[in-house]
Scaffold this motif. Structure first.
Motif, PDB file in Angstrom:
ATOM      1  N   PRO A 189      42.790  40.101  29.201  1.00  0.00           N
ATOM      2  CA  PRO A 189      41.358  39.870  28.957  1.00  0.00           C
ATOM      3  C   PRO A 189      40.903  40.218  27.540  1.00  0.00           C
ATOM      4  O   PRO A 189      40.085  39.497  26.952  1.00  0.00           O
ATOM      5  CB  PRO A 189      40.673  40.790  29.980  1.00  0.00           C
ATOM      6  N   ASP A 190      41.430  41.307  26.977  1.00  0.00           N
ATOM      7  CA  ASP A 190      40.980  41.725  25.651  1.00  0.00           C
ATOM      8  C   ASP A 190      41.477  40.803  24.536  1.00  0.00           C
ATOM      9  O   ASP A 190      41.014  40.889  23.403  1.00  0.00           O
ATOM     10  CB  ASP A 190      41.400  43.170  25.366  1.00  0.00           C
ATOM     11  N   LEU A 191      42.420  39.883  24.875  1.00  0.00           N
ATOM     12  CA  LEU A 191      42.938  38.955  23.874  1.00  0.00           C
ATOM     13  C   LEU A 191      42.344  37.552  23.994  1.00  0.00           C
ATOM     14  O   LEU A 191      42.609  36.684  23.162  1.00  0.00           O
ATOM     15  CB  LEU A 191      44.466  38.857  23.991  1.00  0.00           C
ATOM     16  N   SER A 206      43.085  16.175  25.045  1.00  0.00           N
ATOM     17  CA  SER A 206      43.778  17.364  25.544  1.00  0.00           C
ATOM     18  C   SER A 206      42.768  18.391  26.041  1.00  0.00           C
ATOM     19  O   SER A 206      41.636  18.458  25.554  1.00  0.00           O
ATOM     20  CB  SER A 206      44.638  17.985  24.439  1.00  0.00           C
ATOM     21  N   ALA A 207      43.198  19.187  27.011  1.00  0.00           N
ATOM     22  CA  ALA A 207      42.343  20.243  27.563  1.00  0.00           C
ATOM     23  C   ALA A 207      43.163  21.511  27.744  1.00  0.00           C
ATOM     24  O   ALA A 207      44.353  21.451  28.070  1.00  0.00           O
ATOM     25  CB  ALA A 207      41.737  19.806  28.888  1.00  0.00           C
ATOM     26  N   LEU A 208      42.514  22.645  27.529  1.00  0.00           N
ATOM     27  CA  LEU A 208      43.173  23.951  27.643  1.00  0.00           C
ATOM     28  C   LEU A 208      42.267  24.910  28.388  1.00  0.00           C
ATOM     29  O   LEU A 208      41.075  25.017  28.074  1.00  0.00           O
ATOM     30  CB  LEU A 208      43.479  24.514  26.247  1.00  0.00           C
ATOM     31  N   VAL A 209      42.814  25.591  29.377  1.00  0.00           N
ATOM     32  CA  VAL A 209      42.058  26.639  30.061  1.00  0.00           C
ATOM     33  C   VAL A 209      42.742  27.973  29.761  1.00  0.00           C
ATOM     34  O   VAL A 209      43.968  28.090  29.833  1.00  0.00           O
ATOM     35  CB  VAL A 209      41.973  26.392  31.591  1.00  0.00           C
ATOM     36  N   ILE A 210      41.945  28.967  29.370  1.00  0.00           N
ATOM     37  CA  ILE A 210      42.473  30.294  29.043  1.00  0.00           C
ATOM     38  C   ILE A 210      42.263  31.196  30.259  1.00  0.00           C
ATOM     39  O   ILE A 210      41.125  31.473  30.646  1.00  0.00           O
ATOM     40  CB  ILE A 210      41.775  30.882  27.796  1.00  0.00           C
ATOM     41  N   LEU A 211      43.361  31.627  30.849  1.00  0.00           N
ATOM     42  CA  LEU A 211      43.312  32.413  32.085  1.00  0.00           C
ATOM     43  C   LEU A 211      43.715  33.862  31.845  1.00  0.00           C
ATOM     44  O   LEU A 211      44.518  34.155  30.952  1.00  0.00           O
ATOM     45  CB  LEU A 211      44.255  31.808  33.131  1.00  0.00           C
ATOM     46  N   MET A 212      43.167  34.747  32.670  1.00  0.00           N
ATOM     47  CA  MET A 212      43.594  36.147  32.689  1.00  0.00           C
ATOM     48  C   MET A 212      44.698  36.298  33.737  1.00  0.00           C
ATOM     49  O   MET A 212      44.843  35.434  34.622  1.00  0.00           O
ATOM     50  CB  MET A 212      42.393  37.045  33.005  1.00  0.00           C
ATOM     51  N   PRO A 213      45.510  37.348  33.664  1.00  0.00           N
ATOM     52  CA  PRO A 213      46.623  37.503  34.617  1.00  0.00           C
ATOM     53  C   PRO A 213      46.209  37.400  36.083  1.00  0.00           C
ATOM     54  O   PRO A 213      46.945  36.854  36.897  1.00  0.00           O
ATOM     55  CB  PRO A 213      47.164  38.896  34.284  1.00  0.00           C
ATOM     56  N   ASN A 214      45.014  37.915  36.429  1.00  0.00           N
ATOM     57  CA  ASN A 214      44.578  37.851  37.830  1.00  0.00           C
ATOM     58  C   ASN A 214      44.185  36.436  38.261  1.00  0.00           C
ATOM     59  O   ASN A 214      43.884  36.203  39.435  1.00  0.00           O
ATOM     60  CB  ASN A 214      43.394  38.792  38.058  1.00  0.00           C
ATOM     61  N   GLU A 215      44.198  35.484  37.318  1.00  0.00           N
ATOM     62  CA  GLU A 215      43.766  34.117  37.616  1.00  0.00           C
ATOM     63  C   GLU A 215      44.920  33.111  37.681  1.00  0.00           C
ATOM     64  O   GLU A 215      44.687  31.913  37.839  1.00  0.00           O
ATOM     65  CB  GLU A 215      42.749  33.648  36.561  1.00  0.00           C
ATOM     66  N   GLU A 216      46.156  33.579  37.568  1.00  0.00           N
ATOM     67  CA  GLU A 216      47.303  32.659  37.508  1.00  0.00           C
ATOM     68  C   GLU A 216      47.415  31.776  38.744  1.00  0.00           C
ATOM     69  O   GLU A 216      47.854  30.619  38.661  1.00  0.00           O
ATOM     70  CB  GLU A 216      48.601  33.440  37.300  1.00  0.00           C
ATOM     71  N   GLU A 217      47.033  32.297  39.909  1.00  0.00           N
ATOM     72  CA  GLU A 217      47.128  31.506  41.136  1.00  0.00           C
ATOM     73  C   GLU A 217      46.183  30.306  41.114  1.00  0.00           C
ATOM     74  O   GLU A 217      46.346  29.364  41.903  1.00  0.00           O
ATOM     75  CB  GLU A 217      46.812  32.381  42.356  1.00  0.00           C
ATOM     76  N   TYR A 218      45.224  30.314  40.208  1.00  0.00           N
ATOM     77  CA  TYR A 218      44.280  29.205  40.077  1.00  0.00           C
ATOM     78  C   TYR A 218      44.995  27.913  39.685  1.00  0.00           C
ATOM     79  O   TYR A 218      44.537  26.809  39.993  1.00  0.00           O
ATOM     80  CB  TYR A 218      43.224  29.571  39.029  1.00  0.00           C
ATOM     81  N   ILE A 219      46.131  28.043  39.014  1.00  0.00           N
ATOM     82  CA  ILE A 219      46.915  26.878  38.588  1.00  0.00           C
ATOM     83  C   ILE A 219      47.371  26.072  39.800  1.00  0.00           C
ATOM     84  O   ILE A 219      47.214  24.849  39.859  1.00  0.00           O
ATOM     85  CB  ILE A 219      48.124  27.324  37.737  1.00  0.00           C
ATOM     86  N   ASP A 220      47.928  26.750  40.798  1.00  0.00           N
ATOM     87  CA  ASP A 220      48.365  26.075  42.023  1.00  0.00           C
ATOM     88  C   ASP A 220      47.177  25.597  42.850  1.00  0.00           C
ATOM     89  O   ASP A 220      47.237  24.546  43.497  1.00  0.00           O
ATOM     90  CB  ASP A 220      49.235  27.014  42.870  1.00  0.00           C
ATOM     91  N   PHE A 221      46.096  26.384  42.812  1.00  0.00           N
ATOM     92  CA  PHE A 221      44.897  25.995  43.552  1.00  0.00           C
ATOM     93  C   PHE A 221      44.374  24.642  43.063  1.00  0.00           C
ATOM     94  O   PHE A 221      44.024  23.770  43.870  1.00  0.00           O
ATOM     95  CB  PHE A 221      43.822  27.073  43.390  1.00  0.00           C
ATOM     96  N   LEU A 222      44.338  24.442  41.748  1.00  0.00           N
ATOM     97  CA  LEU A 222      43.871  23.174  41.188  1.00  0.00           C
ATOM     98  C   LEU A 222      44.789  22.017  41.576  1.00  0.00           C
ATOM     99  O   LEU A 222      44.333  20.899  41.835  1.00  0.00           O
ATOM    100  CB  LEU A 222      43.777  23.262  39.661  1.00  0.00           C
ATOM    101  N   ALA A 232      37.052  42.573  24.931  1.00  0.00           N
ATOM    102  CA  ALA A 232      36.998  41.191  24.443  1.00  0.00           C
ATOM    103  C   ALA A 232      35.598  40.850  23.947  1.00  0.00           C
ATOM    104  O   ALA A 232      35.429  40.054  23.020  1.00  0.00           O
ATOM    105  CB  ALA A 232      37.398  40.222  25.559  1.00  0.00           C
ATOM    106  N   TYR A 233      34.577  41.458  24.567  1.00  0.00           N
ATOM    107  CA  TYR A 233      33.191  41.235  24.155  1.00  0.00           C
ATOM    108  C   TYR A 233      32.799  42.163  23.000  1.00  0.00           C
ATOM    109  O   TYR A 233      31.691  42.060  22.469  1.00  0.00           O
ATOM    110  CB  TYR A 233      32.244  41.455  25.331  1.00  0.00           C
ATOM    111  N   GLY A 234      33.684  43.080  22.652  1.00  0.00           N
ATOM    112  CA  GLY A 234      33.407  44.003  21.552  1.00  0.00           C
ATOM    113  C   GLY A 234      32.328  45.012  21.873  1.00  0.00           C
ATOM    114  O   GLY A 234      31.643  45.507  20.967  1.00  0.00           O
ATOM    115  N   LEU A 235      32.145  45.337  23.170  1.00  0.00           N
ATOM    116  CA  LEU A 235      31.060  46.256  23.551  1.00  0.00           C
ATOM    117  C   LEU A 235      31.252  47.625  22.912  1.00  0.00           C
ATOM    118  O   LEU A 235      32.373  48.111  22.764  1.00  0.00           O
ATOM    119  CB  LEU A 235      30.988  46.398  25.071  1.00  0.00           C
TER     120      LEU A 235
END
Length: 576
Positions: free
Chosen positions: A251-253, A367-383, A454-457
């Protein structure tokens, strides 16, 4: 059904009037029909109700405009000044304006026939005055404004009476128009229209609401589903000319990778999607500071009157970046978009498809790119299973651009930016909690510490979602945020006045209630009123003024001996 890439027919194969064919050939430079046009136009010309589903960018707009034009041209007598024969509904102002733009190409043919664009963002009185003076035969507009017009009562203008002879109703992006956000307005509009009419619904995705209207409001509709096929004969909901990628990072990257990608693609035209207005505003502001020499534009539903100008500016650019919410995800046709980048996962799987559809339109590459966090990897199969969207791993080498220091420095220079950063973070978390795919994308799986970085809070905000959580991976900035002032002198003067009043009276000055203007499209739920599972509102996150009051009260209690130093430190750091 799936439609293969069979040989396309020329426009001349239709029995269309020569003037219409001339406009299509000379103005649009289209020689051949797309599959949706080939299927729908004959049906609409035969006065059939149509329920059409086709991938975004497949040419749906001409598929319904051409039959309307032909219907008007073949009338024995031109319509009366106030005789409304066709209404085209769109969920957003931008899409409605774009549909009107297509009508403009046919204007030389429409002698004695008028059309009007009725959308929000401008005084309704102006539209009323124009309708009184000139009348209209075709209405193109958004539900909110058309609802206002139909509800308007005046002895010199009776729109309710004028729509009684309506012949054609078109719902573009029907799945959006029929969701809960537009339900009340759509019900009002439909109540004014005659039941004996021709109705056509167009969308890239079919929903239960679309199906319900098809059963209740359409007369034996003909269903048309034009879906492209992949090489292995799999039906696709995105164009076959689209290359779809994913990138997984901590997330921070996320923002650092986005900056790196945009710097590497400075000569491309790029559309970046975020889930909230505050996030869009904040990150576009930061991108302006970090990427010099690149046009960075920002667009969301709360931009009000500026939206048209921003939208038009981006359409005219050969290269540049537009950071946007889902207000730009549907229907709008922006020339030559090279990349769509989804910085935030959208709240629904269908929205993912619509976002991607802003590129690779009308057979062009994109072209299209989606930036995912580690907890979102399963979204790839879901799509893959839910939307038949296949994502490939992004192979381009990107070096994360270190941004934390720049983000935090910007906040220390202006309290307004600090407020915006906090609001962007809070609104993202709350939008995330409402995700359609909540089983996979769960708020409790978020790494709040890295996300805040990532938001620089400067420090973690106080919000219900963090109650009782130990936030790791976050480094608090070594700065006293109470000393950060607003760059705007009036805002800072007001803040100092509030602080002084509180110290004198012990009460924080009440804020004057601002009158909220109604919004035509709802991009996200109200940010400051999240809802529990039982339907009750959660406690709101604290604003900076509220935090100052809370901290001042803690110091007062410490001085009076009502709490210990240890209790003060614990409570001051945000624990309840």
């Amino acid at each position: 059904m799936c439609s293969t890439n069979s040989k396309r027919k020329p426009w001349s194969s239709f029995n269309l009037s020569q003037p219409t064919l001339s406009v299509i050939n000379d103005y649009f430079k289209f020689s051949f029909l797309t599959h949706i046009q080939e299927s729908v136009i004959p049906l609409m010309l035969a006065k059939k109700d149509v329920l059409a589903e086709a991938a975004t960018g497949s040419g749906k707009t001409l598929a319904f405009i051409v039959p309307i034009i032909e219907m008007l041209l073949k009338r024995k007598e031109p319509p009366k000044k106030n005789e409304i024969l066709a209404i085209i509904l769109s969920p957003t102002r931008e899409l409605a304006a774009q549909i009107e733009e297509v009508f403009t190409a046919f204007q030389p043919l429409l002698k004695g026939i008028s059309y009007s664009l009725l959308i929000g963002g401008r005084p309704v009185s102006r539209d009323i005055a124009k309708l009184k003076d000139y009348g209209t035969n075709i209405i193109i507009g958004t539900p909110g404004r058309i609802c206002e017009i139909l509800s308007y009562k005046d002895q010199d203008l009776s729109i309710q009476k004028n729509v009684k002879e309506l012949e054609i109703l078109v719902l573009d992006e029907a799945d959006r128009l029929l969701d809960a956000n537009f339900e009340s307005k759509m019900n009002i509009i439909l109540s004014y229209l005659p039941k004996q009419r021709q109705t056509s619904l167009f969308s890239a995705t079919q929903t239960k609401e679309v199906e319900a209207l098809a059963r209740a409001g359409l007369r034996q509709p003909v269903r048309v589903s034009v879906v492209e096929k992949s090489m292995d004969d799999t039906c696709l909901k995105t164009p076959s000319t689209l290359e779809n990628y994913y990138l997984v990072c901590q997330p921070d990257l996320k923002f650092e990778y986005l900056v790196s990608f945009l710097m590497k693609h400075k000569n491309d035209k790029i559309l970046v999607f975020l889930s909230t207005c505050a996030g869009t505003e904040y990150f576009s502001l930061m991108l302006e500071r970090l990427i010099r020499g690149t046009n960075i534009l920002c667009l969301h539903g709360k931009k009000k009157d500026k939206r048209f100008k921003i939208f038009d500016n981006f359409r005219k650019l050969n290269k540049g970046v537009l950071v946007s919410t889902d207000v730009m995800a549907r229907g709008v046709d922006i020339p030559a978009v090279d990349w769509v980048v989804q910085f935030d996962v959208p709240v629904s799987a269908s929205a993912f498809v619509h976002r991607c559809g802003r590129t690779a339109r009308q057979g062009h590459q994109g072209s299209a790119l989606v930036i995912l966090m580690p907890n979102e990897e399963e979204y790839i199969d879901f799509l893959k299973f839910n939307q038949s969207v296949i994502l490939d791993k992004f192979q381009e080498v990107l070096e994360p651009k270190k941004c934390l220091e720049s983000l935090r420095k910007a906040q220390t220079m202006d309290r307004k930016i600090m407020d915006l950063a906090n609001k962007a973070f809070v609104s993202f978390v709350r939008a995330y909690s409402k995700h359609e795919c909540g089983v996979l994308l769960r708020v409790k799986d978020l790494n709040f510490g890295k996300l805040a970085m990532a938001y620089g809070l400067l420090r973690m905000p106080k919000m219900p979602e963090l109650k009782g959580k130990v936030v790791a991976d976050f480094s608090r900035a070594d700065v006293d945020i109470k000393n950060i002032s607003y760059k705007d002198k009036a805002a800072e003067k007001n803040r100092q006045s509030n602080i002084k009043a509180y110290l004198e009276t012990g009460k924080w000055p009440a804020k004057q209630n601002e009158k909220k203007e109604p919004s035509e499209e709802v991009e996200e739920e109200e940010e400051d009123t999240p809802v529990n599972n039982n339907g009750k509102k959660k406690r709101k996150g604290l604003t900076d003024d509220e935090e100052f009051r809370r901290d001042a009260l803690l110091m007062k209690k410490l001085k009076q001996g009502k709490i210990t130093k240890a209790e003060f430190d614990r409570l001051f750091d945000g624990e309840d």
